[in-house]
Design a protein around this motif. Structure first.
Motif, mmCIF file in Angstrom:
data_model
loop_
_atom_site.group_PDB
_atom_site.id
_atom_site.type_symbol
_atom_site.label_atom_id
_atom_site.label_comp_id
_atom_site.label_asym_id
_atom_site.label_seq_id
_atom_site.Cartn_x
_atom_site.Cartn_y
_atom_site.Cartn_z
ATOM 1 N N GLU B 433 40.507 28.571 43.394
ATOM 2 C CA GLU B 433 40.717 29.422 42.219
ATOM 3 C C GLU B 433 41.402 28.639 41.099
ATOM 4 O O GLU B 433 40.949 28.613 39.961
ATOM 5 C CB GLU B 433 41.547 30.672 42.569
ATOM 6 C CG GLU B 433 40.786 31.740 43.350
ATOM 7 C CD GLU B 433 40.607 31.397 44.825
ATOM 8 O OE1 GLU B 433 41.255 30.433 45.286
ATOM 9 O OE2 GLU B 433 39.806 32.065 45.502
ATOM 10 N N ASN B 437 39.586 27.060 37.569
ATOM 11 C CA ASN B 437 40.097 27.511 36.272
ATOM 12 C C ASN B 437 40.464 26.356 35.358
ATOM 13 O O ASN B 437 40.365 26.457 34.137
ATOM 14 C CB ASN B 437 41.338 28.392 36.470
ATOM 15 C CG ASN B 437 40.953 29.845 36.649
ATOM 16 O OD1 ASN B 437 39.927 30.285 36.133
ATOM 17 N ND2 ASN B 437 41.750 30.575 37.390
ATOM 18 N N ARG B 441 37.531 25.188 32.606
ATOM 19 C CA ARG B 441 38.136 26.103 31.642
ATOM 20 C C ARG B 441 37.208 26.382 30.446
ATOM 21 O O ARG B 441 36.972 27.522 30.074
ATOM 22 C CB ARG B 441 39.460 25.524 31.131
ATOM 23 C CG ARG B 441 40.191 26.471 30.176
ATOM 24 C CD ARG B 441 41.236 25.711 29.375
ATOM 25 N NE ARG B 441 42.179 25.051 30.280
ATOM 26 C CZ ARG B 441 43.432 25.458 30.482
ATOM 27 N NH1 ARG B 441 43.878 26.501 29.827
ATOM 28 N NH2 ARG B 441 44.218 24.821 31.294
ATOM 29 N N ILE B 444 34.048 28.332 31.350
ATOM 30 C CA ILE B 444 34.349 29.740 31.646
ATOM 31 C C ILE B 444 34.625 30.490 30.356
ATOM 32 O O ILE B 444 34.115 31.583 30.137
ATOM 33 C CB ILE B 444 35.560 29.837 32.616
ATOM 34 C CG1 ILE B 444 35.177 29.304 34.010
ATOM 35 C CG2 ILE B 444 36.048 31.286 32.735
ATOM 36 C CD1 ILE B 444 36.337 29.110 34.967
ATOM 37 N N ARG B 454 33.428 32.291 36.247
ATOM 38 C CA ARG B 454 34.595 31.832 37.011
ATOM 39 C C ARG B 454 34.302 31.937 38.510
ATOM 40 O O ARG B 454 34.513 30.992 39.257
ATOM 41 C CB ARG B 454 35.821 32.671 36.646
ATOM 42 C CG ARG B 454 37.072 32.220 37.417
ATOM 43 C CD ARG B 454 38.294 33.055 37.122
ATOM 44 N NE ARG B 454 38.743 32.901 35.753
ATOM 45 C CZ ARG B 454 38.767 33.867 34.853
ATOM 46 N NH1 ARG B 454 38.340 35.076 35.183
ATOM 47 N NH2 ARG B 454 39.208 33.639 33.645
#
Lengths: 82, 514
Positions: B433, B437, B441, B444, B454
């Motif tokens: 996770e 991210n 980044r 997303i 994501r």
């Protein structure tokens, strides 16, 4: 000064996945109270004492911050803190 | 006078001293639910094995009418005995004699048996039950404590040192147990603190009972000062006997071997660990599935329980187990669990006990509390202890091994000798996770459906990196193994490392972050 063992706080922010108890219910020491998903783990939160669920401050699916009082347990008069 | 009369005279003299503080004081001790010092030593040692020294020692104090007082044995019993056939040196403070208070000769008896233990290279067991310094003896009492602390430090890492708290142990007296390797406490009997409730009330106005301030539970659950908690003195002595069976007499020896036994069939290793890495389980069941006879002797069970430490045996040989506990705080490393593991690793290393590390942790516990409590320097203790350890080090990665936690838990990079990983292992710089991210980044954020993107990216990362094969491709993991093979391969690893030798740079001593 004595740490209050009958109050169960969230040790880290997370999501309440499951709640196993209702207010007013008697619980034994070590009985499952709820599941808090945090730190990549579905943490089973167990009752630290034997007693009655005095207040239940979380519901399934809610996010909790760190240090939230999730469950407060009460003692019967004849119950001893074991 | 004939020989017979002389012997009779000896018997009479002995009889008087063996009564300690006399019948009344012994009754009082019993009323507090406590055994006498002599009863304690007898229960702890093998039958008829205890030999007492310095029975006829007397104090030399002259001030405050002390010259008129007889204090039998000066309030402490010292001697040698055996436990499960292993020789040990012991002292036991006798609360029935002047409250077990520590005067000059009392301290000299203790330091005599400590010197003996160090010279003979056998474990030292100290039973503490004392009101503290004997005020009438002034600075001589303080000198006595200092001499004890010095010897505790000198003996550290040479002979195992065990402290048993069976009564009050307050003020300066607490520092001898704190310098020793294992501290045993008994519910409602043990009390340890630097300053007692009265001083705390006078100076700070805070009110607290002795039990809540420094009782057995407090030291077993909150402070971490105690290693073993028992409900009765009898249970406590059984714990001590069991511990003695696991540890060697000194740092030049290995612990005594026992007859090897297979683990019990009810601990089936592949049934214990859930496939879903978010599901907790009790790591102690895994240890029991690996260890001989499924016998695991846990240390500091109730404190920093997110880390499990203790002794077991493999092929009859004592092994130190260090393991993350997914059942508590997801098994994270934090200030207390780092401290707990590091000290145990150093004990094992000092006393030639191989270490098996079981890894399943999400990493270090994030948070302001932890950072401000100094998790940097405390966490560093684990790295230090594993890096410095030259005993055989076997590591098994069961599931999660992320980030700093992966490095700290006896990784190859800290010179683990064998690193095994289960196919369920996830060895990566951070969790899917978090990683997705950061790495994706932009993608997303710029996506039409950021949530969907994501999730997609997390899945991709997980498939690609949350496994043991990336680490295995670099040789950081030696073998990816089936859970069922764990015991067999660990036994093999122990066999192979029987003659392990490592050369370290010359130094006086290291400077670990404590």
């Amino acid at each position: 000064m004595k740490p209050e063992k009958n109050k169960v706080y969230s040790f880290i922010p997370g999501t309440i996945l499951k709640v196993f108890v209702k207010e007013g219910q008697c619980v034994r020491k070590g009985e499952d109270l709820l599941t808090l998903e945090a730190m990549k783990m579905q943490n089973l939160i167990k009752s630290p004492v034997e007693g009655i669920v005095k207040s239940l401050n979380v519901k399934e699916g809610v996010k909790v911050p760190k240090g939230k009082l999730m469950v407060e347990l009460g003692f019967n008069q004849d119950m001893e803190d074991t | 006078m004939g020989l017979k009369r002389k012997i009779l005279e000896l018997h009479k003299k002995r009889e008087a001293v063996l009564k300690g503080g006399g019948d009344k004081a012994i009754e009082k001790q019993a009323a507090m639910g406590k055994m006498t010092a002599r009863e304690r030593i007898i229960s702890l040692c093998d039958p008829d094995s205890f030999h007492e020294y310095d029975l006829f020692v007397e104090h030399e104090a002259r001030d405050f009418d002390m010259d008129k007082k007889v204090l039998h044995g000066d309030g402490v019993i010292i001697g040698t005995g055996t436990i499960h056939g292993a020789p040990v040196c012991l002292f036991a403070q006798d609360f029935t004699v002047a409250g077990g208070s520590l005067g000059m000769m009392h301290a000299r008896k203790i330091t005599k048996i400590m010197d003996h233990a160090l010279k003979m290279k056998v474990p030292l067991i100290g039973i503490n039950d004392s009101g503290g310094a004997r005020i009438q003896e002034g600075v001589n009492s303080l000198a006595g404590y200092g001499e004890i602390f010095f010897r505790n430090t000198l003996s550290s890492g040479v002979i195992p040192q065990i402290s048993v708290i069976l009564g009050p142990c307050a003020g300066g007296a607490v520092y001898s147990p704190a310098l020793t390797d294992f501290v045993f406490v008994v519910d409602k009997i043990s009390k340890m603190f630097i300053t007692g409730p009265e001083v705390i009330k006078t100076v700070l106005g805070e009110e607290i009972s002795m039990e809540d301030l420094g009782g057995a539970r407090v030291h077993s659950e909150i402070t971490g000062n105690a290693h073993f908690f028992a409900k009765s003195e009898a249970e406590c002595f059984n714990q001590i006997k069991k511990l003695v069976s696991f540890i060697p007499w000194n740092n030049m020896k290995k612990a005594a071997r026992v007859e090897p036994r297979e683990p019990k069939p009810e601990y089936k290793i592949s049934d214990i660990v859930p496939g879903d890495p978010r599901q907790p389980y009790d790591i102690r069941d895994v240890i029991k599935a690996i260890a001989d006879d499924s016998d695991f002797f846990e240390i500091q069970e109730m404190w920093a329980s997110n880390m499990v430490i203790g002794f077991g045996r493999m092929n009859g040989e004592t092994i130190g187990f260090v393991a993350n506990q997914p059942l508590v705080l997801a098994g994270v490393l934090d200030v207390d669990s780092s401290d707990k593991a590091a000290r145990f690793i150093r004990f094992c290393n000092a006393f030639n006990i191989p270490i098996i590390t079981l890894v399943d942790l999400p990493g270090y516990l994030p948070g302001i509390d932890q950072e401000h409590a100094g998790v940097i320097r405390h966490g560093a203790k684990v790295l230090y202890a594993y890096s410095e350890a030259t005993v055989a080090k076997m590591t098994v990665i069961l599931r999660k091994a992320y980030g700093g936690g992966y490095i700290a838990m006896s990784s190859r990079h800290l010179r683990a000798d064998f690193v095994f990983a289960w196919p369920t292992a996830e060895i990566a710089v951070m969790g899917p996770e978090g990683a997705a991210n950061i790495i994706f980044r932009k993608e997303i954020m710029e996506s039409k459906d950021p949530d969907k993107t994501r999730k997609q990216k997390v899945k991709e990362y997980k498939e690609k990196f949350a496994n043991p094969y990336v680490a295995a491709a670099r040789g950081y993991v030696d073998s990816v193994i089936e859970p069922e093979e764990t015991r067999k391969l660990l036994l093999h690893a122990i066999e192979v490392s029987g003659n392990k030798s490592v050369f370290l740079p010359n130094k006086k001593h290291g400077i670990p972050p404590f």
